[in-house]
Write an enzyme that holds these catalytic residues in place. Structure first.
Site, mmCIF file in Angstrom:
data_model
loop_
_atom_site.group_PDB
_atom_site.id
_atom_site.type_symbol
_atom_site.label_atom_id
_atom_site.label_comp_id
_atom_site.label_asym_id
_atom_site.label_seq_id
_atom_site.Cartn_x
_atom_site.Cartn_y
_atom_site.Cartn_z
ATOM 1 N N SER A 130 -29.376 18.893 -33.099
ATOM 2 C CA SER A 130 -29.610 18.382 -31.730
ATOM 3 C C SER A 130 -30.822 17.484 -31.641
ATOM 4 O O SER A 130 -31.450 17.376 -30.585
ATOM 5 C CB SER A 130 -29.754 19.534 -30.717
ATOM 6 O OG SER A 130 -28.674 20.427 -30.847
ATOM 7 N N ARG A 131 -31.181 16.879 -32.751
ATOM 8 C CA ARG A 131 -32.321 15.942 -32.798
ATOM 9 C C ARG A 131 -33.659 16.605 -32.440
ATOM 10 O O ARG A 131 -34.619 15.926 -32.070
ATOM 11 C CB ARG A 131 -32.085 14.717 -31.887
ATOM 12 C CG ARG A 131 -30.838 13.906 -32.277
ATOM 13 C CD ARG A 131 -30.948 13.423 -33.719
ATOM 14 N NE ARG A 131 -29.896 12.512 -34.150
ATOM 15 C CZ ARG A 131 -28.952 12.794 -35.062
ATOM 16 N NH1 ARG A 131 -28.883 13.996 -35.626
ATOM 17 N NH2 ARG A 131 -28.080 11.891 -35.431
ATOM 18 N N LEU A 132 -33.713 17.940 -32.553
ATOM 19 C CA LEU A 132 -34.987 18.643 -32.302
ATOM 20 C C LEU A 132 -35.702 18.818 -33.645
ATOM 21 O O LEU A 132 -35.927 19.938 -34.128
ATOM 22 C CB LEU A 132 -34.742 19.986 -31.607
ATOM 23 C CG LEU A 132 -34.180 19.863 -30.203
ATOM 24 C CD1 LEU A 132 -33.986 21.239 -29.566
ATOM 25 C CD2 LEU A 132 -35.110 19.017 -29.322
#
Ligand SMILES: Cc1cc2nc3c(=O)[nH]c(=O)nc-3n(C[C@H](O)[C@H](O)[C@H](O)COP(=O)(O)O)c2cc1C
Length: 213
Positions: free
Chosen positions: A191-193
């Site tokens: 999730s692009r975290l």
């Protein structure tokens, strides 16, 4: 597949503040070792890094160079001092280095200051290179305009000239060592975290912070 549809999900691992060594050079060496010891095809060069330099007017250029060692906490590469990058480093020694290890979903970004290595270091490394590379460094006025035939005829000339002799390390060729002021370790996450752990040098100590992805 069109470019805008290209994306990967990063799930291989994570990076916490407590996972990293307090010394970013030790941490870099750990990641470098892992990048190297992964089951990789021969053509992958894990020591390839993007070097960005800029001139006094702020114009930036980037290119790949090869890391050739870490000496006393400094990142060493070799090049032609008269090249575009050499001229820019002369004008502005602030540079950045960026490693991308896609097989580990990792990136390491380094900002720092470049200084020429000693002549002795340059010469020792120069003479450890294959003869063809030594001749090439003498032939090439890197980043200046040239024709392919001029380059080839100069190469043949020097092959003959130095046939039975040691090839000299030209004055225009040598190393730079980059003293880091920040080193960021980036680990891709779902999730692009992504995890971004940054070491910043203050006086003689390193502060560790996490940045938002
Ligand atoms: C995988 C790879 C490794 C390279 N390694 C070096 C290097 O160690 N030193 C170097 O001067 N150029 C190296 N080059 C060439 C540079 O990318 C660049 O073309 C050259 O240094 C001229 O850059 P400049 O005109 O911006 O100064 C390498 C290129 C690639 C693709």
């Amino acid at each position: 597949m069109s470019i805008h549809q290209m994306r990967q999900t990063y799930t291989l691992s994570g990076l916490q503040e407590n996972d990293v060594d307090r010394d970013p050079i030790v941490q870099f060496e750990k990641w470098f070792q892992e990048a190297q010891s992964s089951d990789l095809p021969d053509w992958v060069e894990v020591n390839a890094m993007t070097l960005s330099t800029s001139d006094k007017a702020g114009c930036v250029t980037s290119r790949i160079v090869l890391l050739k060692g870490i000496e006393d906490g400094k990142f060493v590469f070799f090049t032609n001092y008269g090249s575009t990058k050499g001229g820019q480093i002369e004008a502005n020694p602030s540079v950045s280095l960026c490693f991308f290890w896609p097989h580990l979903q990792r990136q390491v970004c380094i900002a720092g200051t470049a200084l020429k290595t000693s002549r002795e270091v340059s010469q020792t490394y120069f003479h450890s290179r294959p003869r063809g590379s030594q001749l090439g460094a003498n032939v090439s006025m890197q980043s200046s305009e040239v024709t392919a035939s001029d380059l080839q005829s100069r190469m043949s000339e020097l092959e003959q000239k130095y046939a039975d002799q040691e090839i000299p390390c030209p004055d225009h060729w040598g190393g730079y060592e980059v003293t880091p002021s920040t080193i960021e370790f980036w680990q891709g996450r779902p999730s692009r975290l992504h995890d971004r752990i940054v070491f910043r040098k203050s006086d003689k100590a390193w502060n560790i912070v996490r940045l938002s992805p």
